[in-house]
Design a protein around this motif. Structure first.
Motif, PDB file in Angstrom:
ATOM      1  N   LEU A  74      23.352  13.339 -11.057  1.00 53.28           N
ATOM      2  CA  LEU A  74      22.279  13.782 -11.733  1.00 53.28           C
ATOM      3  C   LEU A  74      21.929  15.470 -11.475  1.00 53.28           C
ATOM      4  O   LEU A  74      21.664  16.198 -12.641  1.00 53.28           O
ATOM      5  CB  LEU A  74      20.882  13.199 -11.524  1.00 53.28           C
ATOM      6  CG  LEU A  74      20.850  11.760 -12.108  1.00 53.28           C
ATOM      7  CD1 LEU A  74      19.686  10.771 -11.680  1.00 53.28           C
ATOM      8  CD2 LEU A  74      20.809  11.723 -13.647  1.00 53.28           C
TER       9      LEU A  74
ATOM     10  N   PHE B 168      16.952  15.406 -16.247  1.00 60.37           N
ATOM     11  CA  PHE B 168      17.993  15.119 -15.150  1.00 60.37           C
ATOM     12  C   PHE B 168      17.521  15.700 -13.612  1.00 60.37           C
ATOM     13  O   PHE B 168      17.407  14.958 -12.565  1.00 60.37           O
ATOM     14  CB  PHE B 168      19.326  16.043 -15.309  1.00 60.37           C
ATOM     15  CG  PHE B 168      20.187  15.196 -16.371  1.00 60.37           C
ATOM     16  CD1 PHE B 168      20.474  13.811 -16.203  1.00 60.37           C
ATOM     17  CD2 PHE B 168      20.665  15.779 -17.390  1.00 60.37           C
ATOM     18  CE1 PHE B 168      21.286  13.028 -17.055  1.00 60.37           C
ATOM     19  CE2 PHE B 168      21.417  15.189 -18.399  1.00 60.37           C
ATOM     20  CZ  PHE B 168      21.843  13.814 -17.953  1.00 60.37           C
TER      21      PHE B 168
ATOM     22  N   HIS C  92      16.848  13.257 -10.499  1.00 56.86           N
ATOM     23  CA  HIS C  92      17.451  13.554  -9.191  1.00 56.86           C
ATOM     24  C   HIS C  92      16.479  13.247  -8.326  1.00 56.86           C
ATOM     25  O   HIS C  92      16.830  12.769  -7.259  1.00 56.86           O
ATOM     26  CB  HIS C  92      18.055  15.105  -9.241  1.00 56.86           C
ATOM     27  CG  HIS C  92      18.198  15.523  -7.981  1.00 56.86           C
ATOM     28  ND1 HIS C  92      19.294  15.068  -7.300  1.00 56.86           N
ATOM     29  CD2 HIS C  92      17.696  16.424  -7.294  1.00 56.86           C
ATOM     30  CE1 HIS C  92      19.145  15.794  -6.080  1.00 56.86           C
ATOM     31  NE2 HIS C  92      18.183  16.390  -6.007  1.00 56.86           N
TER      32      HIS C  92
END
Length: 300
Positions: A162, A77, A81
């Motif tokens: 995210l 994640f 991001h």
């Protein structure tokens, strides 16, 4: 408690400026977003390696299979991001992108509501509505400029979601590991993820001119290592709320730096919308009962 060598607010101010530099450095690079993110993570773990291998490797043995699973998810994640946030900066302004990423506290509360069934308070709902209103103003102003700017805003919002997911997946493990170990492991997973992302997309690892390498290294040192290290140092002397509110001024610092370094001007909707977003999140973070107690102690 021992007194700090310097007033805690000084490192906090330096920390805010440090993290605000992130968007500026990204704007200065010509490399693809995935490549920029990869080298930011890679240089971060290379700089941390001597400290980690000398003092913290024993902590890795504490990680269970479940911990490794959640750490891996968190690292993935985090990687995406950075990809989406850096990509957003190719389409929209530093001010719009950084303001929208600061919506993270509200995304976090939404996540805890849906996944952990935490109740929504009136204060949270009001804060969310204020912040969303500010986001709509920014998006409306950017849409008037171009569809590309609006697309950049959408990417920044997804990037915000995210980073929230990254924090939610890693919060339990972070409580049981030192900052150095947790950061090193997650950054390592993120670096590996970014490596395969670049390979699959067919992007180039190099060669790049010396100036590009300078931006990559500065991204690792200043926002990644210096900024967040200073915030964590200050936590010994000030409350988490102080740090949370201080971080809200990242887009303010980034917008000022973008004006002087990149020549980016703010339009009315960005100024008004950004201010509304920051006020909305500040309303969400501040504990007003504590503020009242402090106020009446000073002014009985």
């Amino acid at each position: 408690m021992e007194k700090p060598a310097i007033h805690p607010y000084i490192p906090i101010i330096v920390g805010v400026i440090s993290v605000a530099m992130s968007a500026i450095f990204v704007k200065m690079t010509n490399a693809d977003s995935g490549v920029t993110a990869f080298y930011r993570m890679l240089f971060s773990i290379l700089i941390m390696s001597p400290l980690f291998f000398f003092k913290y490797t024993h902590e890795v043995k504490k990680l269970s299979k479940r911990d490794w699973f959640f750490t891996t998810i968190a690292g993935i994640f985090l990687a995406f991001h950075f990809i989406l946030w850096f990509e957003s900066l190719n389409y929209t302004s530093v001010a719009s992108s950084t303001v929208l990423v600061t919506l993270q506290p509200l995304f976090a509360f939404a996540g805890t509501y849906f996944f952990f069934k935490e109740k929504l308070s009136v204060k949270t709902i009001v804060s969310a509505l204020i912040a969303i209103g500010g986001s709509v103003l920014i998006a409306y102003g950017d849409f008037k400029i171009s569809g590309q700017a609006l697309f950049g805003d959408i990417l920044a919002l997804i990037a915000c979601a995210l980073i929230t997911a990254y924090l939610l997946f890693g919060q339990d493990i972070r409580k049981r590991l030192s900052l150095v170990t947790y950061t090193f492991v997650v950054y390592g997973v993120s670096t590996i993820t970014l490596f395969f992302y670049i390979v699959l997309k067919g992007e180039s690892f190099g060669p790049y001119p010396a100036q590009e390498w300078m931006w990559f290294v500065l991204l690792a040192i200043i926002p990644n290592l210096l900024g967040h290290t200073l915030f964590n140092w200050a936590l010994k002397w000030v409350s988490t709320n102080v740090i949370s509110i201080a971080i809200l001024f990242e887009p303010v610092g980034a917008a000022i730096l973008a004006y002087f370094i990149l020549g980016e001007y703010l339009n009315a909707s960005q100024i008004i919308g950004g201010t509304v977003v920051i006020l909305g999140i500040m309303f969400f973070i501040i504990d007003y009962e504590k503020v009242k107690k402090i106020f009446f102690k000073i002014f009985p």
